[in-house]
Each structure stands twice: as C-alpha cells, then as structure tokens.
Scaffold this motif. Structure first.
Motif, PDB file in Angstrom:
ATOM      1  N   MET A 164       0.926  -1.212   0.011  1.00 33.84           N
ATOM      2  CA  MET A 164       0.040  -0.065   0.035  1.00 33.84           C
ATOM      3  C   MET A 164       0.632   1.249  -0.151  1.00 33.84           C
ATOM      4  O   MET A 164       0.539   2.213  -0.395  1.00 33.84           O
ATOM      5  N   LYS A 182     -10.097   3.974  -2.578  1.00 40.78           N
ATOM      6  CA  LYS A 182     -10.261   3.063  -3.564  1.00 40.78           C
ATOM      7  C   LYS A 182      -8.890   2.968  -4.461  1.00 40.78           C
ATOM      8  O   LYS A 182      -8.645   1.813  -5.058  1.00 40.78           O
ATOM      9  N   CYS A 217      -6.357   0.784  -3.004  1.00 41.89           N
ATOM     10  CA  CYS A 217      -6.434  -0.559  -2.966  1.00 41.89           C
ATOM     11  C   CYS A 217      -6.291  -1.146  -4.205  1.00 41.89           C
ATOM     12  O   CYS A 217      -5.600  -2.358  -4.534  1.00 41.89           O
ATOM     13  N   VAL A 220      -5.401  -4.983  -2.894  1.00 40.52           N
ATOM     14  CA  VAL A 220      -6.010  -5.240  -1.569  1.00 40.52           C
ATOM     15  C   VAL A 220      -7.371  -4.696  -1.385  1.00 40.52           C
ATOM     16  O   VAL A 220      -7.952  -3.911  -2.335  1.00 40.52           O
ATOM     17  N   ASN A 221      -8.355  -5.175  -0.524  1.00 38.57           N
ATOM     18  CA  ASN A 221      -9.551  -4.473  -0.504  1.00 38.57           C
ATOM     19  C   ASN A 221      -9.600  -3.551   0.698  1.00 38.57           C
ATOM     20  O   ASN A 221      -8.705  -3.279   1.275  1.00 38.57           O
ATOM     21  N   ARG A 222     -10.753  -2.605   0.754  1.00 36.30           N
ATOM     22  CA  ARG A 222     -10.713  -1.594   1.512  1.00 36.30           C
ATOM     23  C   ARG A 222     -10.810  -1.929   3.045  1.00 36.30           C
ATOM     24  O   ARG A 222     -10.061  -1.237   3.790  1.00 36.30           O
ATOM     25  N   THR A 256      -8.816  -4.060   4.260  1.00 38.12           N
ATOM     26  CA  THR A 256      -7.383  -4.308   4.600  1.00 38.12           C
ATOM     27  C   THR A 256      -6.600  -2.994   4.926  1.00 38.12           C
ATOM     28  O   THR A 256      -6.018  -2.790   5.507  1.00 38.12           O
ATOM     29  N   PHE A 257      -7.135  -2.039   3.976  1.00 34.85           N
ATOM     30  CA  PHE A 257      -6.644  -0.778   4.119  1.00 34.85           C
ATOM     31  C   PHE A 257      -6.837  -0.257   5.656  1.00 34.85           C
ATOM     32  O   PHE A 257      -6.149   0.105   6.358  1.00 34.85           O
TER      33      PHE A 257
END
Length: 201
Positions: A15, A34, A37, A42-44, A46-47
């Motif tokens: 990231m 967005k 990610c 990765v998905n939100r 995970t952020f």
C-alpha cells in the motif's frame, strides 16, 4: 516475526508503494482509498486494518523515507561528529553542506511526497520528525559553543522550525533553485554570529 506478521507488513509495504506510485502522478488530495487498494491489490477493509485515514498512510511514508535517510547518514555519523568537534570555529555552522547536500537531494528526488508532508505538517507532527533528523547535528555544535542544557530545547526549536520554513518554501517553488543556492541561504540563517560567541568554550 511469524508468518502472520510478515504478511501484515508486506501488505502495508504494498500500500505504501501504491501510494507513492499514485503520488508521482497526482496531488495528495486527489488520491482515494479506492485507488490505493486497486493499485496495491487489496480490499478496503485491509486498508482500514492498517490505517484510519489517508493522512496516516502519508505519515508512514514520510517516516519510512526519513528512516532510510537517517540509516544512510548514521553510517558516517562518528566521522561527521568528529569533524564538527574539531573544525575551526569560523567554519562551524549549525548545519553543514556535508549534511544539507544529501538531505536536500533526497527531498528533491521525493519532492511530491515531502511537499505534501509540509502542507500537512501540523497534522503529521513534522516538527518532531525534523527534530530527530537534525538533533545529532545540533548537539556537537551546541557543545562547542557551551550552550546551557536548559537553553537548548528553545534554540533547537527556533532553528528547526526555520529550516522547515525554508524547505517548505523551496518545495512550493518545485525545488527550482539549486541545492547549492538553498544550502547557502540556510547557512546564512543559521551560522552562529561570532559577536555572540566570544566567550564560548
């Protein structure tokens, strides 16, 4: 470090790299979670497991780059400190070209990140970051001048915030002025006047 921790830090690194990639193309305020990610894969959720806000990601990126710079400079820190302790008084600056030139080069090479950081300095607590960056430079010089310990926090705060202001102005101008020129400006501002140091050790 176990496998779970390794994955956690590897994801954070992805990231971070995604953020720097996007920052090279657009200003900070136009980068979205967005996009981070998507580029990092990765998905939100995970952020948000790693960061509460985009400012947290910015702070981590700046901190990581400063750590890299410090690690590089500290390889020669003993020789650097010895030079400050032993050089003639008329060559003694609070900040020397030996330190400024590589640091300003580092900033110029990463100017979009550092410009964003200075624009968000209050939120990111950049004064603390700069304090650490320059403390090991100031300390041997203040020793040479015999500055009292109780005075040092105030003197260092004055000089560090002045340095931040000069670097911020340079970044606003897209680092158009040469590193040599900016180094000269900083040295004009921070050289200890001889008239004030007549009785110093």
């Amino acid at each position: 470090m176990n496998r779970s921790e390794s994955r956690y830090f590897a994801t954070a690194a992805r990231m971070d790299e995604a953020f720097l990639t996007l920052l090279a193309k657009k200003d900070f305020e136009y980068i979205t979670v967005k996009e981070i990610c998507e580029v990092a894969g990765v998905n939100r959720s995970t952020f948000y497991l790693h960061y509460e806000t985009m400012s947290d990601l910015l702070l981590e990126s700046v901190s990581r780059m400063n750590e890299q710079f410090l690690a590089c400079m500290e390889k020669d820190s003993d020789a650097f400190s010895a030079k400050l302790r032993n050089c003639p008084r008329d060559e003694l600056y609070l900040i020397t070209p030996d330190y400024l030139t590589p640091y300003l080069s580092y900033i110029k090479n990463n100017k979009r990140l550092f410009r964003t950081a200075t624009e968000n300095a209050a939120v990111l607590g950049m004064d603390k970051s700069y304090d650490r960056m320059f403390r090991h430079v100031f300390t041997p010089i203040l020793d040479r001048y015999g500055v009292l310990q109780q005075d040092r926090p105030y003197i260092m705060a004055f000089y560090i915030r002045g340095l931040m202001a000069i670097i911020s102005e340079w970044l606003k101008n897209d680092c158009a002025d040469s590193i040599t020129f900016v180094t000269g400006v900083i040295q004009q501002c921070v050289k200890m006047p001889q008239s004030e140091t007549t009785n110093a050790v």
